[in-house]
Design a protein around this motif. Structure first.
Motif, mmCIF file in Angstrom:
data_model
loop_
_atom_site.group_PDB
_atom_site.id
_atom_site.type_symbol
_atom_site.label_atom_id
_atom_site.label_comp_id
_atom_site.label_asym_id
_atom_site.label_seq_id
_atom_site.Cartn_x
_atom_site.Cartn_y
_atom_site.Cartn_z
ATOM 1 N N LYS A 106 -30.826 -32.331 11.034
ATOM 2 C CA LYS A 106 -31.476 -31.626 9.932
ATOM 3 C C LYS A 106 -31.222 -32.348 8.605
ATOM 4 O O LYS A 106 -32.120 -32.547 7.789
ATOM 5 C CB LYS A 106 -30.885 -30.217 9.873
ATOM 6 C CG LYS A 106 -31.723 -29.192 9.162
ATOM 7 C CD LYS A 106 -31.195 -27.803 9.512
ATOM 8 C CE LYS A 106 -31.553 -26.792 8.462
ATOM 9 N NZ LYS A 106 -30.986 -25.466 8.791
ATOM 10 N N VAL A 107 -29.978 -32.792 8.407
ATOM 11 C CA VAL A 107 -29.595 -33.421 7.136
ATOM 12 C C VAL A 107 -29.930 -34.902 7.116
ATOM 13 O O VAL A 107 -30.433 -35.429 6.117
ATOM 14 C CB VAL A 107 -28.090 -33.197 6.862
ATOM 15 C CG1 VAL A 107 -27.662 -33.913 5.576
ATOM 16 C CG2 VAL A 107 -27.783 -31.698 6.792
ATOM 17 N N GLY A 119 -22.414 -34.882 4.261
ATOM 18 C CA GLY A 119 -21.460 -34.261 5.173
ATOM 19 C C GLY A 119 -21.256 -32.797 4.832
ATOM 20 O O GLY A 119 -21.213 -31.941 5.729
ATOM 21 N N LEU A 120 -21.152 -32.492 3.532
ATOM 22 C CA LEU A 120 -21.017 -31.096 3.108
ATOM 23 C C LEU A 120 -22.223 -30.280 3.553
ATOM 24 O O LEU A 120 -22.097 -29.190 4.105
ATOM 25 C CB LEU A 120 -20.872 -31.034 1.579
ATOM 26 C CG LEU A 120 -19.480 -31.348 1.025
ATOM 27 C CD1 LEU A 120 -19.533 -31.539 -0.491
ATOM 28 C CD2 LEU A 120 -18.491 -30.239 1.382
ATOM 29 N N LEU A 121 -23.420 -30.846 3.340
ATOM 30 C CA LEU A 121 -24.645 -30.169 3.771
ATOM 31 C C LEU A 121 -24.650 -29.971 5.288
ATOM 32 O O LEU A 121 -25.055 -28.921 5.799
ATOM 33 C CB LEU A 121 -25.880 -30.987 3.366
ATOM 34 C CG LEU A 121 -26.259 -30.963 1.887
ATOM 35 C CD1 LEU A 121 -27.373 -31.994 1.611
ATOM 36 C CD2 LEU A 121 -26.737 -29.552 1.492
ATOM 37 N N THR A 122 -24.170 -30.986 6.012
ATOM 38 C CA THR A 122 -24.155 -30.915 7.475
ATOM 39 C C THR A 122 -23.230 -29.804 7.952
ATOM 40 O O THR A 122 -23.559 -29.045 8.876
ATOM 41 C CB THR A 122 -23.710 -32.264 8.072
ATOM 42 O OG1 THR A 122 -24.543 -33.296 7.541
ATOM 43 C CG2 THR A 122 -23.818 -32.259 9.591
ATOM 44 N N LEU A 123 -22.055 -29.705 7.307
ATOM 45 C CA LEU A 123 -21.118 -28.663 7.726
ATOM 46 C C LEU A 123 -21.727 -27.274 7.493
ATOM 47 O O LEU A 123 -21.641 -26.398 8.352
ATOM 48 C CB LEU A 123 -19.784 -28.806 6.982
ATOM 49 C CG LEU A 123 -18.920 -29.999 7.428
ATOM 50 C CD1 LEU A 123 -17.700 -30.153 6.527
ATOM 51 C CD2 LEU A 123 -18.490 -29.856 8.894
ATOM 52 N N CYS A 124 -22.339 -27.109 6.320
ATOM 53 C CA CYS A 124 -22.977 -25.819 6.041
ATOM 54 C C CYS A 124 -24.086 -25.535 7.054
ATOM 55 O O CYS A 124 -24.208 -24.415 7.575
ATOM 56 C CB CYS A 124 -23.560 -25.806 4.622
ATOM 57 S SG CYS A 124 -22.283 -25.956 3.347
ATOM 58 N N ALA A 125 -24.864 -26.567 7.355
ATOM 59 C CA ALA A 125 -25.935 -26.397 8.347
ATOM 60 C C ALA A 125 -25.347 -26.094 9.717
ATOM 61 O O ALA A 125 -25.921 -25.331 10.508
ATOM 62 C CB ALA A 125 -26.790 -27.661 8.397
ATOM 63 N N MET A 158 -28.496 -17.351 4.023
ATOM 64 C CA MET A 158 -28.407 -18.537 3.169
ATOM 65 C C MET A 158 -29.556 -19.475 3.476
ATOM 66 O O MET A 158 -30.041 -19.554 4.588
ATOM 67 C CB MET A 158 -27.050 -19.232 3.377
ATOM 68 C CG MET A 158 -27.011 -20.391 4.352
ATOM 69 S SD MET A 158 -25.327 -21.042 4.501
ATOM 70 C CE MET A 158 -25.445 -21.820 6.107
ATOM 71 N N THR A 159 -30.005 -20.186 2.479
ATOM 72 C CA THR A 159 -31.060 -21.174 2.687
ATOM 73 C C THR A 159 -30.511 -22.545 2.326
ATOM 74 O O THR A 159 -29.558 -22.662 1.542
ATOM 75 C CB THR A 159 -32.286 -20.900 1.792
ATOM 76 O OG1 THR A 159 -31.871 -21.094 0.434
ATOM 77 C CG2 THR A 159 -32.806 -19.490 1.970
ATOM 78 N N THR A 160 -31.126 -23.544 2.901
ATOM 79 C CA THR A 160 -30.711 -24.910 2.607
ATOM 80 C C THR A 160 -30.809 -25.179 1.110
ATOM 81 O O THR A 160 -29.938 -25.813 0.518
ATOM 82 C CB THR A 160 -31.604 -25.904 3.379
ATOM 83 O OG1 THR A 160 -31.597 -25.512 4.752
ATOM 84 C CG2 THR A 160 -31.083 -27.323 3.256
ATOM 85 N N ALA A 161 -31.861 -24.659 0.511
ATOM 86 C CA ALA A 161 -32.070 -24.916 -0.919
ATOM 87 C C ALA A 161 -30.930 -24.356 -1.764
ATOM 88 O O ALA A 161 -30.423 -25.015 -2.669
ATOM 89 C CB ALA A 161 -33.400 -24.315 -1.365
ATOM 90 N N THR A 162 -30.511 -23.112 -1.475
ATOM 91 C CA THR A 162 -29.411 -22.503 -2.225
ATOM 92 C C THR A 162 -28.137 -23.338 -2.095
ATOM 93 O O THR A 162 -27.444 -23.613 -3.074
ATOM 94 C CB THR A 162 -29.105 -21.079 -1.672
ATOM 95 O OG1 THR A 162 -30.265 -20.554 -1.056
ATOM 96 C CG2 THR A 162 -28.554 -20.195 -2.757
#
Lengths: 462, 462
Positions: free
Chosen positions: B388-389, B444-450, B1-5
């Protein structure tokens, strides 16, 4: 006058005296209850009327903001003769709980040689005895050995709010060489008792303020001073581990007991087991080297009467409270001065104030200690009068409590005060079924008559 | 997975996600109020349905004596892969006082980039984010890097009375290598925060008994031990003048801060003037040589939460009371053991018991302190995900309070616990107008995925 004449006069007039007493006790003079204001006034009028009949002059109801003060005097002994002031009160305690009374509190009833009614012992009955004793002396001798003054108030049971100012404003009128008060009890039946001193009092409230609102003790505990920690640290600093007060200078002016007083207290006897059972403790506590009577009568104390702060409910609440409080009273003995002691206490608080909190001291009302010297002729004459009638040695006590009005009489009139009480511990004062033992009424009258004779001899009055 | 996706997936589905969240927040699942029992159950069902849609298996409502616990798992990463347990709660606080809400608490409203509703931040919103983050990872990669388990309770706001037993009885089912909890807040806006430890707690009540009834302090003071004197003496013995706890052995097992932790706390910054103003004190207080954060996060405390005895009304009452009481709680830090500390405290009480009174100690519930080592890969991975986020350094904190349920998870599951909170101090949790900032929802959603990506790297998961 002879004892025989007095005895026979009192015996002859006993029935009438009791009828009069029943009449007086029928008046529901409950000073605390406005609904009884008219009754209370009626008792004042009853007293003044009785004084007039006795031959007292200048009899008047002196108005106050509350209930009036009854005054009357008889000054015909002459200016060169001593003057005796008799203090008493015509008001009584409330009667609740009424259902615990065996007979109604204001329908006096005689049974088993006691007269039952509110005020029978405290203090209508005992004040009445003074009037009747003087009646007997006047009737049998035609005169009185001293000038006499009566001051009978109607607010003793509500703390005598208006009496101090009255005494201060009328100190010429009330001036006396001896003050006699019959408003106390014998230590036990057939043990005539003279209480020749009472402790004074001063007190204050400590208010400790920390953060401006209650804090979560998990989030701030350890970094913000807790007012409870501060108050317990401050309170603990007032005593050492043996109960000795550690306030600098606190004991400096305490007058030690004389050997006569020590002997008198030892003569009383003290049943340690009985008192322990009564209060429910395994052991007594206090300053080493002092007896129970010494600790409670002639040693000063600092007692914490209340402490509160933070959470008091069931279970747990993790609060670091904004405030904590304590209430403290000291009992004072001669020659401690309430104002001086309060200054020492405030200094102690300032010296021991814990960091991080603010401490406020608010003073309560105060009263000086009082003692009439044990060997004073007025005390010793009272002792002889008791012994003549009761045929046992008089017990000498001092009291641990405080009677502010006695302090005021002492301070303003500068006369020895003699507390000749005829009550008994079984009188149920302030409780249902208050009563007065008729034996104490009869022997008390004889004792008062004997007292005036003994006092005249002691003071060298022709 | 990539951050962009991931970013584009979350962006595409944002509207639906918010609609779902609004639907969840519309359920008035107030666990404290029996009138809302059906609503609370409805929220549990909503959660379980959402887990099923996500692809979780073994989804069930586990009954308790109170509200059910929602469980679901996805174990297809394989037995050799680590397992992550996500804890959250679907119940919310009551809403009183209702009139202070700008919009009704269960009619979610978005304004000024915040979503307003009871539970938006605490903790429905944050629990929901975990479901949606996994949805995004699954949708974009077709799999998850770990085995995942959800444990979502419905009684957090009433003290989790049934969760400890549930965890104990189901420790196999709940077994995990990392536990993640999103139920806390960032220290301030745009300062992503990881709280990696909380203090434990133990507490007790002191009941001091003296005479069997309240006594007149004038008649008995100085001769009978006063329970208030005893309680203040005992309470004062717990600290020295600098706020250091004087209980023998109290600090023996305290683990000192590492230099990394010290540096992390210093990096936070502390505006002394602001905090002083907020709590209303002139100066802070406590153990010398420790900062505010150290005193409240990593040093143990003994705090008196309540003290009471005797008279508390206006003015004065000269009582020597029969009893006095105190409530005390200690905050504990690693490696203090609550039972050991309670034993030390009881020994202290026994050693310092003042004479003439009886002292009873009653223990309260207790909880162990918890800390996930600062350098633990699960903690450091979370820090990298945040950075990161948010593009700022992560703030590391510990908490002064106690979360008993976290202690239980720690003790029973023996897994590192990561508190990744996305709330803000301005969220008004437990208060009117609770809200959740949409920026924190999105980031927060992005952070959890990261986080799952960083954690996979840290734990060396292919």
């Amino acid at each position: 006058m002879t004892t025989a004449t007095i005895t026979s006069y009192l015996s002859e007039h006993r029935e009438r005296h009791l009828e009069e007493l029943i009449d007086l006790l029928s008046v529901p003079s409950v000073s605390a209850l406005p609904a009884h204001n008219a009754d209370t006034l009626r008792a004042a009028e009853w007293m003044s009327e009785s004084l007039r009949k006795l031959g007292m002059e200048n009899v008047a109801l002196h108005p106050t903001k509350g209930h009036p003060i009854v005054y009357g005097d008889w000054l015909h002994a002459g200016e060169d003769k001593p003057t005796v002031l008799i203090y008493g009160h015509y008001d009584v305690q409330p009667v609740d709980p009424l259902h615990l009374w065996d007979t109604p509190p204001f329908e006096p009833a005689i049974r088993e040689e006691r007269i039952y009614a509110r005020g029978a012992s405290d203090d209508k009955g005992q004040t009445f005895m003074h009037i009747k004793a003087l009646e007997a002396v006047l009737a049998t001798t035609g005169t009185l050995p001293f000038n006499f003054k009566f001051c009978i108030e109607g607010e003793e049971e509500v703390g005598s709010p208006n009496l101090p100012a009255f005494i201060e404003q009328n100190k010429e009128m009330l001036a006396a060489d001896v003050v006699v008060v019959s408003d106390t009890s014998m230590i036990e039946e057939d043990k005539p008792t003279i209480c020749y001193g009472l402790r004074g009092m001063c007190g204050f409230q400590l208010d400790v303020k920390g953060p401006k609102r209650d804090l979560h003790s998990g989030l701030y505990g350890g970094a913000v001073a807790n007012p409870i920690h501060a108050v317990v640290e401050l309170l603990a600093s007032f005593h050492d581990g043996d109960g000795v007060v550690t306030v600098d200078g606190f004991y400096d002016k305490v007058v030690p007991l004389t050997s006569e007083e020590k002997a008198a207290f030892e003569a009383i006897g003290f049943d340690e087991a009985v008192v322990k059972e009564e209060v429910g403790v395994q052991e007594f506590y206090g300053e080493k080297g002092y007896s129970f009577y010494e600790r409670t009568w002639v040693r000063p104390t600092l007692e914490i009467n209340g402490v509160y702060g933070g959470f008091q409910g069931d279970g747990i609440k993790t609060v670091l409270p904004s405030e904590a409080h304590a209430k403290i009273t000291c009992r004072l003995v001669p020659d401690q001065d309430p104002d001086e002691i309060l200054a020492l206490l405030q200094e102690h608080v300032t010296m021991h104030k814990p960091a991080g909190v603010e401490v406020t001291v608010s003073l309560f009302d105060k009263g000086a200690p009082f003692v009439t010297p044990f060997n004073h002729p007025a005390i010793q004459a009272a002792s002889r009068a008791f012994e003549k009638v009761w045929e046992v040695p008089t017990t000498f006590t001092r009291g641990g409590g405080s009677l502010p009005i006695v302090s005021t009489l002492d301070e303003v009139l500068q006369a020895p005060i003699v507390l000749m009480g005829f009550g008994l511990p079984s009188d149920n004062v302030h409780a249902p079924n208050e009563n007065f033992k008729l034996k104490n009424f009869d022997k008390g009258l004889l004792t008062l008559c004997a007292y005036w004779e003994e006092l005249a001899a002691a003071l060298d009055v022709e």
